[in-house]
Enzyme design. Structure first.
Site, PDB file in Angstrom:
ATOM      1  N   GLU A  16      56.492  -9.887  74.164  1.00 45.90           N
ATOM      2  CA  GLU A  16      55.505  -9.803  73.074  1.00 45.90           C
ATOM      3  C   GLU A  16      54.343 -10.764  73.300  1.00 45.90           C
ATOM      4  O   GLU A  16      53.191 -10.411  73.068  1.00 45.90           O
ATOM      5  CB  GLU A  16      56.173 -10.075  71.726  1.00 45.90           C
ATOM      6  CG  GLU A  16      57.069  -8.965  71.235  1.00 45.90           C
ATOM      7  CD  GLU A  16      56.334  -7.680  70.926  1.00 45.90           C
ATOM      8  OE1 GLU A  16      55.184  -7.732  70.444  1.00 45.90           O
ATOM      9  OE2 GLU A  16      56.899  -6.601  71.188  1.00 45.90           O
ATOM     10  N   TYR A  99      53.487 -10.358  63.155  1.00 44.94           N
ATOM     11  CA  TYR A  99      53.748  -9.188  63.992  1.00 44.94           C
ATOM     12  C   TYR A  99      54.861  -9.488  65.006  1.00 44.94           C
ATOM     13  O   TYR A  99      55.829  -8.740  65.133  1.00 44.94           O
ATOM     14  CB  TYR A  99      52.461  -8.782  64.712  1.00 44.94           C
ATOM     15  CG  TYR A  99      52.581  -7.541  65.576  1.00 44.94           C
ATOM     16  CD1 TYR A  99      52.166  -6.316  65.097  1.00 44.94           C
ATOM     17  CD2 TYR A  99      53.111  -7.609  66.858  1.00 44.94           C
ATOM     18  CE1 TYR A  99      52.259  -5.174  65.876  1.00 44.94           C
ATOM     19  CE2 TYR A  99      53.224  -6.474  67.647  1.00 44.94           C
ATOM     20  CZ  TYR A  99      52.798  -5.258  67.153  1.00 44.94           C
ATOM     21  OH  TYR A  99      52.904  -4.129  67.921  1.00 44.94           O
ATOM     22  N   ASP A 117      50.044  -3.986  61.928  1.00 46.21           N
ATOM     23  CA  ASP A 117      48.769  -4.427  62.476  1.00 46.21           C
ATOM     24  C   ASP A 117      47.682  -3.512  61.922  1.00 46.21           C
ATOM     25  O   ASP A 117      47.955  -2.649  61.070  1.00 46.21           O
ATOM     26  CB  ASP A 117      48.797  -4.429  64.007  1.00 46.21           C
ATOM     27  CG  ASP A 117      48.966  -3.040  64.626  1.00 46.21           C
ATOM     28  OD1 ASP A 117      48.997  -2.030  63.887  1.00 46.21           O
ATOM     29  OD2 ASP A 117      49.065  -2.960  65.855  1.00 46.21           O
TER      30      ASP A 117
END
Length: 156
Positions: A16, A99, A117
């Protein structure tokens, strides 16, 4: 992709962070080299920061690499080297936002968090005709409930 169907929170976290501001085809090789050099939290936490930064060369946004190192040290010291599994603990870690926390918890720990998002916000806004923003906690919580509702409908 090497992180697809991954359940190791550490590897999900690394993927990520690498994929922030990085195209997948560029991040793939960096991910493989990174987890080969630092296969777990302890190896990253105890690594020399210069080695971490050297592996990061070419990805830019070097604060991401520095935050990975700082956060690995925090996890080693505060959580006995185990990636935390509560939202409040994960979101408290340096360099991890809403996120990324949601992605880690949902992929690694099967917790019911949706990644939100701008794209998801636009989709819900258009599809459901919602004109609520995504700035305040209440607005984000609202969209989180909608997203979880969609997830629940598609898992029954």
């Amino acid at each position: 992709m090497p992180w697809k169907n991954e359940k190791d929170a550490y590897k999900i976290w690394i993927s990520e962070i690498i994929l922030q501001q990085t195209r997948v085809n560029q991040g793939w090789d960096y991910y493989n080299r990174f987890v080969q050099s630092f296969p777990d939290i302890k190896s990253l936490a105890t690594a020399d920061l210069e080695k971490v930064l050297k592996l990061w060369e070419g990805l830019g946004y070097y604060s991401r690499a520095k935050n990975l190192h700082v956060t690995a040290v925090t996890i080693l010291e505060k959580f006995n080297g185990q990636f935390p599994s509560s939202y409040s603990d994960v979101i408290s870690l340096k360099g991890i936002g809403e996120y990324t926390a949601s992605a880690i918890l949902s992929f690694a720990f099967d917790q019911r968090y949706a990644v939100l998002d701008g794209n998801v916000h636009r989709l819900f806004s258009r599809y459901l005709g919602i004109s609520i923003g995504l700035q305040s906690k209440a607005e984000k919580d609202y969209y989180q409930r909608i997203a979880i509702g969609f997830l629940d409908q598609n898992h029954t």
